[in-house]
Design an enzyme around this catalytic site. Sequence first.
Site, PDB file in Angstrom:
ATOM      1  N   ILE A   1      39.767  44.883 -27.777  1.00 33.68           N
ATOM      2  CA  ILE A   1      38.835  45.626 -28.626  1.00 33.68           C
ATOM      3  C   ILE A   1      37.970  44.678 -29.462  1.00 33.68           C
ATOM      4  O   ILE A   1      36.889  45.050 -29.903  1.00 33.68           O
ATOM      5  CB  ILE A   1      39.571  46.660 -29.505  1.00 33.68           C
ATOM      6  CG1 ILE A   1      38.598  47.740 -29.996  1.00 33.68           C
ATOM      7  CG2 ILE A   1      40.332  45.982 -30.632  1.00 33.68           C
ATOM      8  CD1 ILE A   1      39.257  48.971 -30.563  1.00 33.68           C
TER       9      ILE A   1
ATOM     10  N   TYR B   1      43.324  48.566 -22.921  1.00 27.73           N
ATOM     11  CA  TYR B   1      42.855  47.542 -23.857  1.00 27.73           C
ATOM     12  C   TYR B   1      43.857  47.392 -24.992  1.00 27.73           C
ATOM     13  O   TYR B   1      44.683  48.262 -25.243  1.00 27.73           O
ATOM     14  CB  TYR B   1      41.453  47.863 -24.403  1.00 27.73           C
ATOM     15  CG  TYR B   1      41.416  49.005 -25.388  1.00 27.73           C
ATOM     16  CD1 TYR B   1      41.528  48.771 -26.757  1.00 27.73           C
ATOM     17  CD2 TYR B   1      41.269  50.315 -24.953  1.00 27.73           C
ATOM     18  CE1 TYR B   1      41.490  49.824 -27.660  1.00 27.73           C
ATOM     19  CE2 TYR B   1      41.229  51.367 -25.849  1.00 27.73           C
ATOM     20  CZ  TYR B   1      41.341  51.114 -27.205  1.00 27.73           C
ATOM     21  OH  TYR B   1      41.304  52.157 -28.102  1.00 27.73           O
ATOM     22  N   CYS B   2      43.775  46.244 -25.658  1.00 28.65           N
ATOM     23  CA  CYS B   2      44.587  45.966 -26.844  1.00 28.65           C
ATOM     24  C   CYS B   2      43.670  45.267 -27.848  1.00 28.65           C
ATOM     25  O   CYS B   2      42.467  45.513 -27.857  1.00 28.65           O
ATOM     26  CB  CYS B   2      45.820  45.133 -26.487  1.00 28.65           C
ATOM     27  SG  CYS B   2      45.439  43.496 -25.838  1.00 28.65           S
ATOM     28  N   ARG B   3      44.206  44.397 -28.667  1.00 34.54           N
ATOM     29  CA  ARG B   3      43.376  43.708 -29.656  1.00 34.54           C
ATOM     30  C   ARG B   3      42.572  42.580 -29.019  1.00 34.54           C
ATOM     31  O   ARG B   3      41.364  42.511 -29.150  1.00 34.54           O
ATOM     32  CB  ARG B   3      44.233  43.162 -30.811  1.00 34.54           C
ATOM     33  CG  ARG B   3      43.391  42.509 -31.920  1.00 34.54           C
ATOM     34  CD  ARG B   3      44.237  41.962 -33.051  1.00 34.54           C
ATOM     35  NE  ARG B   3      45.187  40.960 -32.616  1.00 34.54           N
ATOM     36  CZ  ARG B   3      44.904  39.667 -32.425  1.00 34.54           C
ATOM     37  NH1 ARG B   3      43.691  39.229 -32.636  1.00 34.54           N
ATOM     38  NH2 ARG B   3      45.830  38.832 -32.024  1.00 34.54           N
TER      39      ARG B   3
END
Length: 121
Positions: free
Chosen positions: A112, A84-86
């Site tokens: 996220i 996952y990332c932003r």
Amino acid sequence: KLALMALFAGLCTIFGCNAKGFVSVDAEKFARRIAESGVQLVDVRTAEEYAEGHIPNAVNIDVSSPDFVEKVSALDKKRTVALYCRSGRRSKMAAEQLTAAGYKVIDLDGGIQSWTGEIEK
């Protein structure tokens, strides 16, 4: 052969497959998958973003760092990697790289920002 292609297309519609070979799932499915034994959870954001808050037990490996490939090579190819990332863009880039290298990958669709579970600082 046509029936197999139709079956694959149907399964991809249900499970979120894409041409790149990894699966993007919503936050609820992602939470279930990372709770499974053996899943490797990786946050591909910068160290600064990670420090602001991350999913518990996530390892931070910045996809934009020059040593990304070296660091992810330490992951176990026999175990699923959950990324996952932003917002989901960088984790999809990382997922493409890892999938091409032979890893089984799931991606948190929406990053996220879509996460509804616990956040650790």
